[in-house]
Design a protein around this motif. Structure first.
Motif, PDB file in Angstrom:
ATOM      1  N   ASP A 129       0.855  -1.180   0.000  1.00 41.36           N
ATOM      2  CA  ASP A 129       0.000   0.000   0.000  1.00 41.36           C
ATOM      3  C   ASP A 129       0.893   1.233   0.000  1.00 41.36           C
ATOM      4  O   ASP A 129       1.790   1.357   0.859  1.00 41.36           O
ATOM      5  CB  ASP A 129      -0.898   0.018   1.241  1.00 41.36           C
ATOM      6  CG  ASP A 129      -1.875  -1.149   1.249  1.00 41.36           C
ATOM      7  OD1 ASP A 129      -2.355  -1.524   0.161  1.00 41.36           O
ATOM      8  OD2 ASP A 129      -2.152  -1.684   2.337  1.00 41.36           O
ATOM      9  N   ILE A 130       0.661   2.145  -0.960  1.00 34.15           N
ATOM     10  CA  ILE A 130       1.525   3.308  -1.131  1.00 34.15           C
ATOM     11  C   ILE A 130       0.714   4.569  -1.383  1.00 34.15           C
ATOM     12  O   ILE A 130      -0.477   4.507  -1.707  1.00 34.15           O
ATOM     13  CB  ILE A 130       2.515   3.114  -2.300  1.00 34.15           C
ATOM     14  CG1 ILE A 130       1.769   2.973  -3.638  1.00 34.15           C
ATOM     15  CG2 ILE A 130       3.426   1.926  -2.046  1.00 34.15           C
ATOM     16  CD1 ILE A 130       2.663   2.990  -4.875  1.00 34.15           C
TER      17      ILE A 130
ATOM     18  N   HIS B  43       2.448  -0.550   3.979  1.00 38.28           N
ATOM     19  CA  HIS B  43       2.229  -1.947   4.342  1.00 38.28           C
ATOM     20  C   HIS B  43       2.642  -2.851   3.185  1.00 38.28           C
ATOM     21  O   HIS B  43       2.384  -2.530   2.029  1.00 38.28           O
ATOM     22  CB  HIS B  43       0.735  -2.143   4.654  1.00 38.28           C
ATOM     23  CG  HIS B  43       0.340  -3.544   4.994  1.00 38.28           C
ATOM     24  ND1 HIS B  43       0.711  -4.151   6.157  1.00 38.28           N
ATOM     25  CD2 HIS B  43      -0.398  -4.457   4.303  1.00 38.28           C
ATOM     26  CE1 HIS B  43       0.201  -5.382   6.179  1.00 38.28           C
ATOM     27  NE2 HIS B  43      -0.467  -5.588   5.064  1.00 38.28           N
ATOM     28  N   THR B  44       3.256  -3.965   3.527  1.00 40.20           N
ATOM     29  CA  THR B  44       3.582  -5.000   2.549  1.00 40.20           C
ATOM     30  C   THR B  44       2.876  -6.271   2.969  1.00 40.20           C
ATOM     31  O   THR B  44       2.902  -6.638   4.151  1.00 40.20           O
ATOM     32  CB  THR B  44       5.107  -5.264   2.495  1.00 40.20           C
ATOM     33  OG1 THR B  44       5.770  -4.049   2.135  1.00 40.20           O
ATOM     34  CG2 THR B  44       5.452  -6.357   1.505  1.00 40.20           C
ATOM     35  N   GLU B  45       2.245  -6.926   2.006  1.00 41.03           N
ATOM     36  CA  GLU B  45       1.483  -8.134   2.316  1.00 41.03           C
ATOM     37  C   GLU B  45       1.666  -9.155   1.198  1.00 41.03           C
ATOM     38  O   GLU B  45       1.532  -8.831   0.022  1.00 41.03           O
ATOM     39  CB  GLU B  45       0.010  -7.752   2.420  1.00 41.03           C
ATOM     40  CG  GLU B  45      -0.925  -8.855   2.768  1.00 41.03           C
ATOM     41  CD  GLU B  45      -2.353  -8.325   2.894  1.00 41.03           C
ATOM     42  OE1 GLU B  45      -3.245  -8.991   2.361  1.00 41.03           O
ATOM     43  OE2 GLU B  45      -2.557  -7.260   3.493  1.00 41.03           O
ATOM     44  N   VAL B  46       1.991 -10.393   1.585  1.00 45.60           N
ATOM     45  CA  VAL B  46       2.068 -11.510   0.645  1.00 45.60           C
ATOM     46  C   VAL B  46       1.115 -12.577   1.174  1.00 45.60           C
ATOM     47  O   VAL B  46       1.145 -12.916   2.358  1.00 45.60           O
ATOM     48  CB  VAL B  46       3.502 -12.066   0.533  1.00 45.60           C
ATOM     49  CG1 VAL B  46       3.539 -13.320  -0.328  1.00 45.60           C
ATOM     50  CG2 VAL B  46       4.448 -11.007  -0.024  1.00 45.60           C
TER      51      VAL B  46
ATOM     52  N   CYS C   9       6.346   1.218   6.361  1.00 43.54           N
ATOM     53  CA  CYS C   9       6.153  -0.227   6.454  1.00 43.54           C
ATOM     54  C   CYS C   9       7.351  -0.851   7.183  1.00 43.54           C
ATOM     55  O   CYS C   9       8.501  -0.598   6.806  1.00 43.54           O
ATOM     56  CB  CYS C   9       6.041  -0.806   5.046  1.00 43.54           C
ATOM     57  SG  CYS C   9       6.183  -2.597   4.963  1.00 43.54           S
ATOM     58  N   PRO C  10       7.102  -1.661   8.222  1.00 45.74           N
ATOM     59  CA  PRO C  10       8.217  -2.269   8.964  1.00 45.74           C
ATOM     60  C   PRO C  10       9.144  -3.116   8.081  1.00 45.74           C
ATOM     61  O   PRO C  10      10.352  -3.092   8.275  1.00 45.74           O
ATOM     62  CB  PRO C  10       7.523  -3.138  10.010  1.00 45.74           C
ATOM     63  CG  PRO C  10       6.175  -2.515  10.188  1.00 45.74           C
ATOM     64  CD  PRO C  10       5.808  -1.963   8.839  1.00 45.74           C
TER      65      PRO C  10
END
Length: 98
Positions: free
Chosen positions: A28-29, A40-43, A75-76
């Motif tokens: 999400d950017i 956020h990064t999500e896989v 994003c962590p």
């Protein structure tokens, strides 16, 4: 085969990752002026362990370089990668001075 693309609309959007035409992950950017903020990064679980987060990060960084943007890594995952590999990301890393 994996493919990535940046999808933006009204300054907010995603970096999307597809594996065999299935959406496997996203970042999400937002882009405001010369700053690209990643939240956020999500896989998806079924694709975990395949290096897909790194593919997303690669597309994010390429997009930032091509568009002369600095990345704000909220994003962590992205922040951790930037800290581990500063020489690789210094040109796009927006660091807030304390």
């Amino acid at each position: 085969m994996e493919t990535t693309k940046v999808v933006l609309g009204n300054a907010r959007g995603e970096v999307q990752l597809f594996s065999d035409d299935n959406k496997a992950g996203k970042m999400d950017i937002s882009v405001i002026k010369d700053k690209l903020t990643v939240y956020h990064t999500e896989v998806d679980d079924e694709y975990a362990g395949n290096g897909f987060a790194k593919l997303l990060l690669g597309e994010l960084v390429s997009y930032a370089r091509e568009n002369n943007l600095k990345i704000v890594p909220l994003c962590p995952y992205v922040h951790a990668q930037f800290k581990r590999n500063p020489e690789e990301y210094n040109d796009v890393w927006f660091k807030v001075e304390a």
